[in-house]
Design a protein around this motif. Sequence first.
Motif, PDB file in Angstrom:
ATOM      1  N   ALA A  39      -6.008   9.311   2.237  1.00 38.76           N
ATOM      2  CA  ALA A  39      -4.879  10.068   1.687  1.00 38.76           C
ATOM      3  C   ALA A  39      -3.818  10.299   2.769  1.00 38.76           C
ATOM      4  O   ALA A  39      -2.618  10.158   2.505  1.00 38.76           O
ATOM      5  CB  ALA A  39      -5.359  11.387   1.104  1.00 38.76           C
ATOM      6  N   GLU A  40      -4.267  10.627   3.980  1.00 34.75           N
ATOM      7  CA  GLU A  40      -3.334  10.853   5.092  1.00 34.75           C
ATOM      8  C   GLU A  40      -2.560   9.591   5.449  1.00 34.75           C
ATOM      9  O   GLU A  40      -1.476   9.672   6.006  1.00 34.75           O
ATOM     10  CB  GLU A  40      -4.097  11.355   6.324  1.00 34.75           C
ATOM     11  N   ARG A  41      -3.113   8.436   5.106  1.00 37.97           N
ATOM     12  CA  ARG A  41      -2.465   7.156   5.436  1.00 37.97           C
ATOM     13  C   ARG A  41      -1.795   6.517   4.222  1.00 37.97           C
ATOM     14  O   ARG A  41      -1.535   5.321   4.208  1.00 37.97           O
ATOM     15  CB  ARG A  41      -3.486   6.204   6.035  1.00 37.97           C
ATOM     16  N   GLY A  42      -1.539   7.334   3.201  1.00 36.20           N
ATOM     17  CA  GLY A  42      -0.754   6.855   2.067  1.00 36.20           C
ATOM     18  C   GLY A  42      -1.550   6.265   0.919  1.00 36.20           C
ATOM     19  O   GLY A  42      -0.972   5.660   0.019  1.00 36.20           O
ATOM     20  N   HIS A  43      -2.870   6.456   0.924  1.00 40.12           N
ATOM     21  CA  HIS A  43      -3.716   5.906  -0.138  1.00 40.12           C
ATOM     22  C   HIS A  43      -4.325   7.023  -0.986  1.00 40.12           C
ATOM     23  O   HIS A  43      -5.534   7.019  -1.264  1.00 40.12           O
ATOM     24  CB  HIS A  43      -4.819   5.032   0.462  1.00 40.12           C
TER      25      HIS A  43
END
Length: 156
Positions: A39-43
């Motif tokens: 989530a932190e990396r855009g997923h």
Amino acid sequence: MSKSSRIPLSSGRERPTNIAVLLREAFVALNDVVVVALAERGHAVVRPAHSAVFQYLDDTGTTVSVLAERAQMTKQAMAELVVHLERHGYVVRVPDPADRRAKLVLATEQGADVVAVAQEVAPAIEHRVEQLLGADRFAALREDLGTILRAADSSA
């Protein structure tokens, strides 16, 4: 999610846990670390259940049937996970050159990034567990889990 909300109640108390439940709950806790990193990396659309797709997906593609078998779930449930990931650009389905009736699920570049993030986070998770247990107990845990897997594989 707290432990008490994950473990079902029986007669107003949490059901007793056995080794299989403890292993599953430990997996869930560790998998949640990966989901947060994703989530932190855009997923953010990748949920814990989607690990069943990425964990069992071959680089050359895998049919939904094989994914379902490997993940020990129904083809319908696996297909729903694949549809979600396909809709969000993480996988594509292409004709299987070995079977014209079948389709292979392949990771896209975005899906490959999910696998890369998970593999990048794994050593930190292992380090954290090693810090909790100590080096000797961690090494013994790895060895014991390998023994259990080999025994299960040989009895199948």
